[in-house]
Design an enzyme around this catalytic site. Structure first.
Site, PDB file in Angstrom:
ATOM      1  N   ARG A  47       3.950 -36.732  77.362  1.00 50.30           N
ATOM      2  CA  ARG A  47       3.965 -37.182  75.252  1.00 50.30           C
ATOM      3  C   ARG A  47       3.426 -38.402  75.677  1.00 50.30           C
ATOM      4  O   ARG A  47       1.992 -38.395  75.116  1.00 50.30           O
ATOM      5  CB  ARG A  47       5.491 -37.198  74.829  1.00 50.30           C
ATOM      6  CG  ARG A  47       4.747 -37.481  73.575  1.00 50.30           C
ATOM      7  CD  ARG A  47       6.703 -37.365  72.688  1.00 50.30           C
ATOM      8  NE  ARG A  47       6.667 -36.567  71.125  1.00 50.30           N
ATOM      9  CZ  ARG A  47       7.121 -38.608  70.511  1.00 50.30           C
ATOM     10  NH1 ARG A  47       7.200 -39.862  71.199  1.00 50.30           N
ATOM     11  NH2 ARG A  47       6.463 -38.202  69.385  1.00 50.30           N
ATOM     12  N   ILE A  73       2.441 -38.276  65.413  1.00 44.85           N
ATOM     13  CA  ILE A  73       2.649 -37.558  66.235  1.00 44.85           C
ATOM     14  C   ILE A  73       4.154 -37.471  66.121  1.00 44.85           C
ATOM     15  O   ILE A  73       5.161 -38.362  65.887  1.00 44.85           O
ATOM     16  CB  ILE A  73       2.820 -38.251  67.998  1.00 44.85           C
ATOM     17  CG1 ILE A  73       3.160 -36.936  69.210  1.00 44.85           C
ATOM     18  CG2 ILE A  73       2.755 -39.112  68.340  1.00 44.85           C
ATOM     19  CD1 ILE A  73       2.471 -37.740  70.421  1.00 44.85           C
ATOM     20  N   SER A  74       4.919 -36.192  65.924  1.00 47.20           N
ATOM     21  CA  SER A  74       6.083 -35.979  65.799  1.00 47.20           C
ATOM     22  C   SER A  74       7.141 -35.964  66.501  1.00 47.20           C
ATOM     23  O   SER A  74       6.874 -36.482  67.708  1.00 47.20           O
ATOM     24  CB  SER A  74       6.355 -33.753  65.071  1.00 47.20           C
ATOM     25  OG  SER A  74       5.004 -33.760  64.581  1.00 47.20           O
ATOM     26  N   GLN A  75       8.154 -36.595  65.966  1.00 52.09           N
ATOM     27  CA  GLN A  75       9.399 -35.734  66.711  1.00 52.09           C
ATOM     28  C   GLN A  75      10.008 -35.713  67.595  1.00 52.09           C
ATOM     29  O   GLN A  75       9.364 -33.981  67.836  1.00 52.09           O
ATOM     30  CB  GLN A  75      10.691 -36.643  66.047  1.00 52.09           C
ATOM     31  CG  GLN A  75      12.250 -37.075  66.252  1.00 52.09           C
ATOM     32  CD  GLN A  75      13.123 -37.116  65.153  1.00 52.09           C
ATOM     33  OE1 GLN A  75      13.144 -36.187  64.181  1.00 52.09           O
ATOM     34  NE2 GLN A  75      14.187 -37.292  65.948  1.00 52.09           N
TER      35      GLN A  75
END
Ligand code: SAH
Length: 228
Positions: A47, A73-75
Site C-alpha cells: 500500500r 486512498i480508502s481505509q
C-alpha cells in the site's frame, strides 16, 4: 491466466511485510474479513507504493489518506470489505470506478487478470498507471466518467465504485453479467450507505452493508446531480 505466486513474491518488500501482516490481523481479520484470497491480496500489495511520499510512514494505519486533487486512498478495511463483497473468482472480469491511487486496482489485480478501471482526473490516472506498472500489474485504465461505466468492455462479473453517486448509476446495473455483483457507496456529500447488488436468476437482490464516507462522484459535462 491466474496471478502466480511469483508475481506476489515479487511485490513483497521485507521492510513493510510485517506492517502489512499486522494490518491484516488487527484491522481486517479482527473485524471479520475472512476470505483467504482477499487477505492474501491485502498482505501482498504494498500500500505504501500508492500513497504520497509524505504519508508513507502512515501507509499501514487504520484510515484513509489524502492523495492528489483532494481525493483519498480508502481505509484498508473498506478496501477489504468491498473486495470480499465482490466475491471475485480467478478469471472474473472486474470494473472499478475511481482508480484514484490505484491501490484498490492493485488488490483486484491479485485476484483476476481482467481488471478495468476508470478515473475522471487524468493526472490521477497517470500516476496510478505508473505505480501499477512499477509493480508489474497489468490493469486496463481509462480516463472517463464512470457514471456511464465502460460499455465496450461489459459485461462485468463484479463492479466496485469508490466515489459516491447520489443514486445507483443505471449503466452499471446494465453492465452486470448474470450473477454479477455491484458494490458501491450511495448517498450525498460524505453520508452514504455501502450497497451490494447482485444480478440473480430471480432478479436484482440489494442489501445494505454499513454507512461509509467516500468522496462524491464527480460528474462530467452535465455538472448534474446524477439523477437519471
Ligand atoms: N480506489 C481509490 C479510491 C480513490 S477516491 C483508491 O484506492 O485510491 C475516488 C476516486 O474516484 C478519485 O480518484 C476520484 O477522482 C474518482 N472519481 C470521482 N468521480 C468519478 C467518476 N465520475 N468517474 C471516475 N472516477 C471518478
Amino acid at each position: 491466466m491466474e496471478p502466480t505466486p511469483d508475481v506476489l513474491d515479487a511485490l513483497d518488500d521485507d521492510v513493510t511485510r510485517a506492517a502489512r501482516a499486522a494490518m491484516v490481523e488487527d484491522q481486517l481479520v479482527a473485524r471479520g474479513v475472512a476470505d483467504p484470497r482477499v487477505l492474501d491480496a491485502m498482505r501482498a500489495i504494498p500500500r505504501h507504493r500508492f500513497v504520497p511520499p509524505g504519508y508513507r510512514a502512515q501507509a499501514y494505519t487504520d484510515g484513509p489518506l489524502p492523495i492528489a486533487h483532494d481525493q483519498t486512498i480508502s481505509q484498508p478495511y473498506v478496501v477489504a470489505v468491498m473486495t470480499e463483497l465482490a466475491a471475485i473468482e480467478p478469471g472474473d472480469r472486474v470494473l472499478e470506478v475511481g482508480t484514484g491511487s490505484g491501490y484498490q486496482t492493485a488488490v483486484l489485480c491479485a485476484l483476476t487478470p481482467h481488471v478495468y478501471s476508470l478515473e475522471v482526473v487524468p493526472a490521477l490516472a497517470a500516476a496510478a498507471a505508473e505505480a501499477l506498472a512499477d509493480l508489474g500489474l497489468a490493469a486496463h485504465l481509462r480516463v472517463g466518467d464512470g457514471w456511464a461505466g465502460w460499455p465496450e468492455r461489459a459485461p462485468f462479473d463484479a463492479i466496485l465504485v469508490t466515489a459516491a453517486p447520489p443514486v445507483v448509476p443505471p449503466a452499471l446495473i446494465e453492465q452486470l453479467a448474470p450473477g454479477g455483483r455491484l458494490v458501491l457507496p450511495v448517498g450525498h456529500a460524505f453520508h452514504q450507505e455501502l450497497i451490494r447488488i447482485e444480478r440473480t436468476p430471480r432478479g436484482l437482490v440489494e442489501r445494505s452493508i454499513f454507512p461509509v464516507r467516500f468522496v462524491p462522484m464527480i460528474r462530467g459535462a452535465d455538472h448534474g446531480d446524477g439523477a437519471p
